[in-house]
Design a protein around this motif. Structure first.
Motif, PDB file in Angstrom:
ATOM      1  N   ARG A   1      54.571 103.060  72.522  1.00 43.85           N
ATOM      2  CA  ARG A   1      54.837 103.766  71.279  1.00 43.85           C
ATOM      3  C   ARG A   1      53.862 103.326  70.190  1.00 43.85           C
ATOM      4  O   ARG A   1      53.397 102.188  70.170  1.00 43.85           O
ATOM      5  N   SER A   2      53.581 104.223  69.254  1.00 41.01           N
ATOM      6  CA  SER A   2      52.757 103.886  68.097  1.00 41.01           C
ATOM      7  C   SER A   2      53.459 102.795  67.300  1.00 41.01           C
ATOM      8  O   SER A   2      54.695 102.755  67.222  1.00 41.01           O
ATOM      9  N   CYS A   3      52.677 101.950  66.685  1.00 45.60           N
ATOM     10  CA  CYS A   3      53.280 100.854  65.910  1.00 45.60           C
ATOM     11  C   CYS A   3      53.519 101.237  64.451  1.00 45.60           C
ATOM     12  O   CYS A   3      53.791 100.369  63.619  1.00 45.60           O
ATOM     13  N   GLU A   4      53.470 102.519  64.132  1.00 49.77           N
ATOM     14  CA  GLU A   4      53.700 102.962  62.753  1.00 49.77           C
ATOM     15  C   GLU A   4      55.060 102.517  62.231  1.00 49.77           C
ATOM     16  O   GLU A   4      55.189 102.113  61.070  1.00 49.77           O
ATOM     17  N   SER A   5      56.075 102.580  63.068  1.00 47.21           N
ATOM     18  CA  SER A   5      57.418 102.190  62.641  1.00 47.21           C
ATOM     19  C   SER A   5      57.488 100.695  62.353  1.00 47.21           C
ATOM     20  O   SER A   5      58.144 100.264  61.395  1.00 47.21           O
ATOM     21  N   VAL A   6      56.825  99.906  63.160  1.00 37.66           N
ATOM     22  CA  VAL A   6      56.772  98.463  62.935  1.00 37.66           C
ATOM     23  C   VAL A   6      56.057  98.187  61.620  1.00 37.66           C
ATOM     24  O   VAL A   6      56.515  97.388  60.794  1.00 37.66           O
ATOM     25  N   ASP A   7      54.962  98.887  61.401  1.00 40.81           N
ATOM     26  CA  ASP A   7      54.188  98.747  60.169  1.00 40.81           C
ATOM     27  C   ASP A   7      55.043  99.108  58.958  1.00 40.81           C
ATOM     28  O   ASP A   7      55.025  98.399  57.944  1.00 40.81           O
ATOM     29  N   ALA A   8      55.830 100.169  59.077  1.00 45.81           N
ATOM     30  CA  ALA A   8      56.680 100.602  57.959  1.00 45.81           C
ATOM     31  C   ALA A   8      57.727  99.543  57.628  1.00 45.81           C
ATOM     32  O   ALA A   8      57.983  99.263  56.447  1.00 45.81           O
ATOM     33  N   ILE A   9      58.330  98.948  58.641  1.00 46.36           N
ATOM     34  CA  ILE A   9      59.315  97.891  58.413  1.00 46.36           C
ATOM     35  C   ILE A   9      58.657  96.695  57.726  1.00 46.36           C
ATOM     36  O   ILE A   9      59.188  96.140  56.760  1.00 46.36           O
ATOM     37  N   ALA A  10      57.492  96.309  58.215  1.00 46.86           N
ATOM     38  CA  ALA A  10      56.792  95.153  57.638  1.00 46.86           C
ATOM     39  C   ALA A  10      56.345  95.438  56.205  1.00 46.86           C
ATOM     40  O   ALA A  10      56.461  94.567  55.330  1.00 46.86           O
ATOM     41  N   ARG A  11      55.874  96.641  55.946  1.00 47.87           N
ATOM     42  CA  ARG A  11      55.440  96.985  54.587  1.00 47.87           C
ATOM     43  C   ARG A  11      56.618  97.004  53.611  1.00 47.87           C
ATOM     44  O   ARG A  11      56.500  96.551  52.470  1.00 47.87           O
ATOM     45  N   GLU A  12      57.764  97.525  54.050  1.00 42.93           N
ATOM     46  CA  GLU A  12      58.949  97.525  53.197  1.00 42.93           C
ATOM     47  C   GLU A  12      59.375  96.091  52.906  1.00 42.93           C
ATOM     48  O   GLU A  12      59.740  95.747  51.783  1.00 42.93           O
ATOM     49  N   HIS A  13      59.330  95.246  53.908  1.00 47.03           N
ATOM     50  CA  HIS A  13      59.686  93.839  53.700  1.00 47.03           C
ATOM     51  C   HIS A  13      58.711  93.184  52.720  1.00 47.03           C
ATOM     52  O   HIS A  13      59.130  92.423  51.837  1.00 47.03           O
ATOM     53  N   LEU A  14      57.445  93.492  52.841  1.00 45.84           N
ATOM     54  CA  LEU A  14      56.447  92.952  51.909  1.00 45.84           C
ATOM     55  C   LEU A  14      56.746  93.414  50.487  1.00 45.84           C
ATOM     56  O   LEU A  14      56.644  92.621  49.540  1.00 45.84           O
TER      57      LEU A  14
ATOM     58  N   GLU B   1      62.301  83.453  59.918  1.00 46.21           N
ATOM     59  CA  GLU B   1      61.506  82.542  59.079  1.00 46.21           C
ATOM     60  C   GLU B   1      60.656  83.314  58.080  1.00 46.21           C
ATOM     61  O   GLU B   1      60.394  82.844  56.976  1.00 46.21           O
ATOM     62  N   LEU B   2      60.215  84.502  58.485  1.00 47.27           N
ATOM     63  CA  LEU B   2      59.418  85.348  57.596  1.00 47.27           C
ATOM     64  C   LEU B   2      60.288  86.162  56.646  1.00 47.27           C
ATOM     65  O   LEU B   2      59.775  86.929  55.840  1.00 47.27           O
ATOM     66  N   GLY B   3      61.604  85.990  56.749  1.00 45.60           N
ATOM     67  CA  GLY B   3      62.516  86.617  55.803  1.00 45.60           C
ATOM     68  C   GLY B   3      63.026  87.990  56.181  1.00 45.60           C
ATOM     69  O   GLY B   3      63.692  88.637  55.372  1.00 45.60           O
ATOM     70  N   PHE B   4      62.739  88.459  57.382  1.00 44.68           N
ATOM     71  CA  PHE B   4      63.256  89.757  57.794  1.00 44.68           C
ATOM     72  C   PHE B   4      64.776  89.673  57.906  1.00 44.68           C
ATOM     73  O   PHE B   4      65.324  88.661  58.341  1.00 44.68           O
ATOM     74  N   THR B   5      65.460  90.743  57.519  1.00 43.49           N
ATOM     75  CA  THR B   5      66.914  90.791  57.639  1.00 43.49           C
ATOM     76  C   THR B   5      67.290  90.960  59.108  1.00 43.49           C
ATOM     77  O   THR B   5      66.453  91.329  59.942  1.00 43.49           O
ATOM     78  N   LEU B   6      68.559  90.736  59.408  1.00 41.27           N
ATOM     79  CA  LEU B   6      69.020  90.922  60.787  1.00 41.27           C
ATOM     80  C   LEU B   6      68.849  92.369  61.239  1.00 41.27           C
ATOM     81  O   LEU B   6      68.483  92.622  62.393  1.00 41.27           O
ATOM     82  N   ASP B   7      69.087  93.324  60.342  1.00 46.58           N
ATOM     83  CA  ASP B   7      68.875  94.732  60.704  1.00 46.58           C
ATOM     84  C   ASP B   7      67.403  95.012  60.987  1.00 46.58           C
ATOM     85  O   ASP B   7      67.069  95.737  61.929  1.00 46.58           O
ATOM     86  N   GLN B   8      66.519  94.459  60.177  1.00 51.41           N
ATOM     87  CA  GLN B   8      65.089  94.631  60.418  1.00 51.41           C
ATOM     88  C   GLN B   8      64.688  93.991  61.744  1.00 51.41           C
ATOM     89  O   GLN B   8      63.906  94.566  62.498  1.00 51.41           O
TER      90      GLN B   8
END
Length: 135
Positions: free
Chosen positions: A80-93, A60-67
């Motif tokens: 684990r640190s959430c840096e990777s999650v943050d990076a995915i969300a920032r790229e999507h933004l 619904e937020l528009g993330f791709t299936l790979d994301q």
């Protein structure tokens, strides 16, 4: 204490996801295959409901299936640190911002074409002229 199990139709209703989509998510590995009843019906556990709800919200937020796949993999690593999650969300933004910019430019162009229309005949229509290829 018994664990609540859901049939595919129940899971579909609970998450407003089409049955075909649930099967697709299973086929591509986003949703683990459920156990089967003695009658060979799919039997979904609460974990399936939670995971499918996560997938639906991310979509619904528009993330791709790979994301979504990456986010699900990361969500399983609680310490684990959430840096990777943050990076995915920032790229999507950034992608969303690019789309908004493209849509604003598209809107301005359409507005300009529409404002050039004098509502005369089709032969004089600026909208038709703007859509016709230049030969």
């Amino acid at each position: 204490m018994s664990v609540q199990v859901l049939k595919i139709g129940d899971l579909s209703k609970a998450t407003t996801t089409k049955v075909e989509t649930i099967r697709y998510y299973e086929n591509i590995g986003l949703l683990p295959a459920p156990s089967r009843t003695t009658g060979n019906y799919r039997s979904y556990a609460p974990e399936h409901l939670a995971r499918l709800s996560f997938i639906r919200r991310a979509r619904e937020l528009g993330f791709t299936l790979d994301q979504v796949r990456n986010l699900l993999d990361l969500s399983d690593e609680k310490q684990r640190s959430c840096e990777s999650v943050d990076a995915i969300a920032r790229e999507h933004l950034r992608q969303v911002d690019r789309k908004i910019s493209d849509l604003k430019a598209l809107r301005a162009e359409l507005d300009s074409v529409i404002n050039q229309c004098s509502c005369g005949t089709i032969a004089d229509c600026r909208i038709i002229d703007a859509l016709a290829p230049a030969l």
